[in-house]
Design an enzyme around this catalytic site. Sequence first.
Site, PDB file in Angstrom:
ATOM      1  N   LYS A 113       0.838  -1.217   0.000  1.00 55.70           N
ATOM      2  CA  LYS A 113       0.000   0.000   0.000  1.00 55.70           C
ATOM      3  C   LYS A 113       0.865   1.255   0.000  1.00 55.70           C
ATOM      4  O   LYS A 113       0.508   2.263  -0.611  1.00 55.70           O
ATOM      5  CB  LYS A 113      -0.942  -0.018   1.201  1.00 55.70           C
ATOM      6  CG  LYS A 113      -1.876  -1.227   1.177  1.00 55.70           C
ATOM      7  CD  LYS A 113      -3.311  -0.856   1.393  1.00 55.70           C
ATOM      8  CE  LYS A 113      -4.231  -2.005   1.059  1.00 55.70           C
ATOM      9  NZ  LYS A 113      -4.621  -2.798   2.224  1.00 55.70           N
ATOM     10  N   LYS A 195      -4.871 -11.114  -7.463  1.00 54.15           N
ATOM     11  CA  LYS A 195      -6.149 -11.590  -6.917  1.00 54.15           C
ATOM     12  C   LYS A 195      -7.300 -10.662  -7.319  1.00 54.15           C
ATOM     13  O   LYS A 195      -7.070  -9.496  -7.644  1.00 54.15           O
ATOM     14  CB  LYS A 195      -6.050 -11.666  -5.386  1.00 54.15           C
ATOM     15  CG  LYS A 195      -5.728 -10.333  -4.756  1.00 54.15           C
ATOM     16  CD  LYS A 195      -5.805 -10.349  -3.232  1.00 54.15           C
ATOM     17  CE  LYS A 195      -5.606  -8.934  -2.723  1.00 54.15           C
ATOM     18  NZ  LYS A 195      -5.866  -8.711  -1.346  1.00 54.15           N
ATOM     19  N   LYS A 198     -11.315  -5.294  -4.744  1.00 58.62           N
ATOM     20  CA  LYS A 198     -12.401  -4.315  -4.839  1.00 58.62           C
ATOM     21  C   LYS A 198     -11.996  -3.118  -5.682  1.00 58.62           C
ATOM     22  O   LYS A 198     -12.811  -2.523  -6.355  1.00 58.62           O
ATOM     23  CB  LYS A 198     -12.780  -3.808  -3.442  1.00 58.62           C
ATOM     24  CG  LYS A 198     -13.403  -4.858  -2.555  1.00 58.62           C
ATOM     25  CD  LYS A 198     -13.950  -4.202  -1.297  1.00 58.62           C
ATOM     26  CE  LYS A 198     -13.965  -5.175  -0.140  1.00 58.62           C
ATOM     27  NZ  LYS A 198     -12.838  -4.995   0.780  1.00 58.62           N
TER      28      LYS A 198
HETATM   29  P1  TYM Z   1     -11.015  -7.242   2.723  1.00 54.28           P
HETATM   30  O1  TYM Z   1     -12.101  -6.240   2.880  1.00 54.28           O
HETATM   31  O2  TYM Z   1      -9.919  -6.912   1.777  1.00 54.28           O
HETATM   32  O3  TYM Z   1     -11.618  -8.614   2.272  1.00 54.28           O
HETATM   33  C1  TYM Z   1     -12.681  -9.238   2.983  1.00 54.28           C
HETATM   34  C2  TYM Z   1     -12.470 -10.745   3.009  1.00 54.28           C
HETATM   35  O4  TYM Z   1     -12.416 -11.261   1.676  1.00 54.28           O
HETATM   36  C3  TYM Z   1     -11.210 -12.022   1.505  1.00 54.28           C
HETATM   37  N1  TYM Z   1     -10.729 -11.832   0.130  1.00 54.28           N
HETATM   38  C4  TYM Z   1     -10.400 -12.837  -0.695  1.00 54.28           C
HETATM   39  N2  TYM Z   1     -10.415 -14.169  -0.534  1.00 54.28           N
HETATM   40  C5  TYM Z   1     -10.042 -14.927  -1.588  1.00 54.28           C
HETATM   41  N3  TYM Z   1      -9.675 -14.417  -2.791  1.00 54.28           N
HETATM   42  C6  TYM Z   1      -9.646 -13.085  -3.011  1.00 54.28           C
HETATM   43  N4  TYM Z   1      -9.319 -12.605  -4.197  1.00 54.28           N
HETATM   44  C7  TYM Z   1     -10.006 -12.217  -1.927  1.00 54.28           C
HETATM   45  N5  TYM Z   1     -10.092 -10.876  -1.789  1.00 54.28           N
HETATM   46  C8  TYM Z   1     -10.529 -10.655  -0.514  1.00 54.28           C
HETATM   47  C9  TYM Z   1     -10.229 -11.445   2.520  1.00 54.28           C
HETATM   48  O5  TYM Z   1      -9.228 -12.371   2.834  1.00 54.28           O
HETATM   49  C10 TYM Z   1     -11.144 -11.142   3.679  1.00 54.28           C
HETATM   50  O6  TYM Z   1     -11.366 -12.299   4.450  1.00 54.28           O
HETATM   51  N6  TYM Z   1      -8.102  -6.631   6.733  1.00 54.28           N
HETATM   52  C11 TYM Z   1      -9.368  -7.206   6.275  1.00 54.28           C
HETATM   53  C12 TYM Z   1     -10.571  -6.667   7.023  1.00 54.28           C
HETATM   54  C13 TYM Z   1     -10.483  -6.845   8.496  1.00 54.28           C
HETATM   55  C14 TYM Z   1     -10.542  -8.080   9.213  1.00 54.28           C
HETATM   56  C15 TYM Z   1     -10.429  -7.720  10.586  1.00 54.28           C
HETATM   57  C16 TYM Z   1     -10.673  -9.409   8.816  1.00 54.28           C
HETATM   58  C17 TYM Z   1     -10.343  -5.854   9.411  1.00 54.28           C
HETATM   59  N7  TYM Z   1     -10.308  -6.374  10.690  1.00 54.28           N
HETATM   60  C18 TYM Z   1     -10.442  -8.724  11.594  1.00 54.28           C
HETATM   61  C19 TYM Z   1     -10.687 -10.386   9.824  1.00 54.28           C
HETATM   62  C20 TYM Z   1     -10.564 -10.026  11.183  1.00 54.28           C
HETATM   63  C21 TYM Z   1      -9.530  -6.851   4.802  1.00 54.28           C
HETATM   64  O7  TYM Z   1      -8.975  -5.913   4.320  1.00 54.28           O
HETATM   65  O8  TYM Z   1     -10.423  -7.616   4.144  1.00 54.28           O
END
Ligand code: TYM
Length: 331
Positions: A113, A195, A198
């Site tokens: 990032k 991957k 969003k």
């Molecule tokens: P985020 O918002 O990027 O994504 C949400 C969830 O989707 C999963 N994910 C994927 N899994 C498989 N293939 C992909 N291409 C893919 N893109 C996204 C992510 O692994 C995630 O599970 N840091 C986290 C948000 C967060 C969080 C937490 C998660 C904040 N606090 C505490 C668990 C526990 C995030 O940015 O997810």
Amino acid sequence: MKKETVLSGIRPTGYLHLGNYFGAMRNYVKMQDTYNCYFFVANWHSLTTHPDTKALQESVYRVIAENVACGLDPDKVALYVQSDVPEIAELYLYLNMLAYKGELEKTTTFKDKAKLQPDNINAGLLTYPVLMAADILIHRAVKVPVGKDQEQHLEMARNFAERFNFRYGHIFPEPHAFNFGDNLIKIMSLDGNGKMSKSENQMATIFLADEDDIIRKKIMKAKTDSGPTVPNSLKPDYIENLFTLMKIVSKAEVYDTFDEDYNQCNIRYGDFKKQLAEDMVAFIQPIREKAAAIQNDKAALHQMMKQGAEKARESANATLQEVRKAIRMIY
Ligand code: TYM
């Protein structure tokens, strides 16, 4: 027997996609009957990369609506917005004293990032994993259903928990990343580069809000090649990814037929993608329509969010009392 506690979160930085669904939300739905579940929208985390909050509010509503449309039941789980639970911020503060600059700078997501936004390498971005640890530890969760990209953050959460326990007394159990299969999931982008995400590569990512024709168009444009020439050869990762998607949305016999065609070097990718596109449309359409209806009912959404925040604050408060006692922050 006391149910194990589960927690996970999603940032409202854009439309949710198949990676979010298969890496995370599908597991949430499967876990809601057997575990004590907390699922939330990580709107504080969004500020580390998306300081402009104009779109954020509607995005928070959409993430809640899409989770419910995918099958989460707000009466079974605590479904809440991070900023509605101020206890998380206090725990984040304490954990920050146990997190070191060197390890935070080495985090893969921080390095990525920082490269993407060189003019905004803010302290929140650096301490992102600490806030994430606070999200998890505030409910003393042990299972965290996430995709593969979050693995390192989970390892850091375990380190912070262990340091806290060592210094102040045992309060936190060890949280672990969770998936129903053996491995954590990574859904690749349809062009084979990285991957699904969003905010990057929108034409190579299938969103839960995509219209039927867009879904067809994206799948028909997915990267393939001239096909295997040796029977039973290993699939390149971008082909394997399409098969993974087919396994999830198509009937088992459909998958098996194309898999056999691949193994016999008879696969016709045009037919394969047409079938995948139609099965994907059938999969996404009801989610998209249900989510839109929920998103438009703001009164119902507010009621869900309020109920979720109340459940989450009760559990968060109980942990925070223990934490304050342990670090002698009670006078
Ligand atoms: P985020 O918002 O990027 O994504 C949400 C969830 O989707 C999963 N994910 C994927 N899994 C498989 N293939 C992909 N291409 C893919 N893109 C996204 C992510 O692994 C995630 O599970 N840091 C986290 C948000 C967060 C969080 C937490 C998660 C904040 N606090 C505490 C668990 C526990 C995030 O940015 O997810």
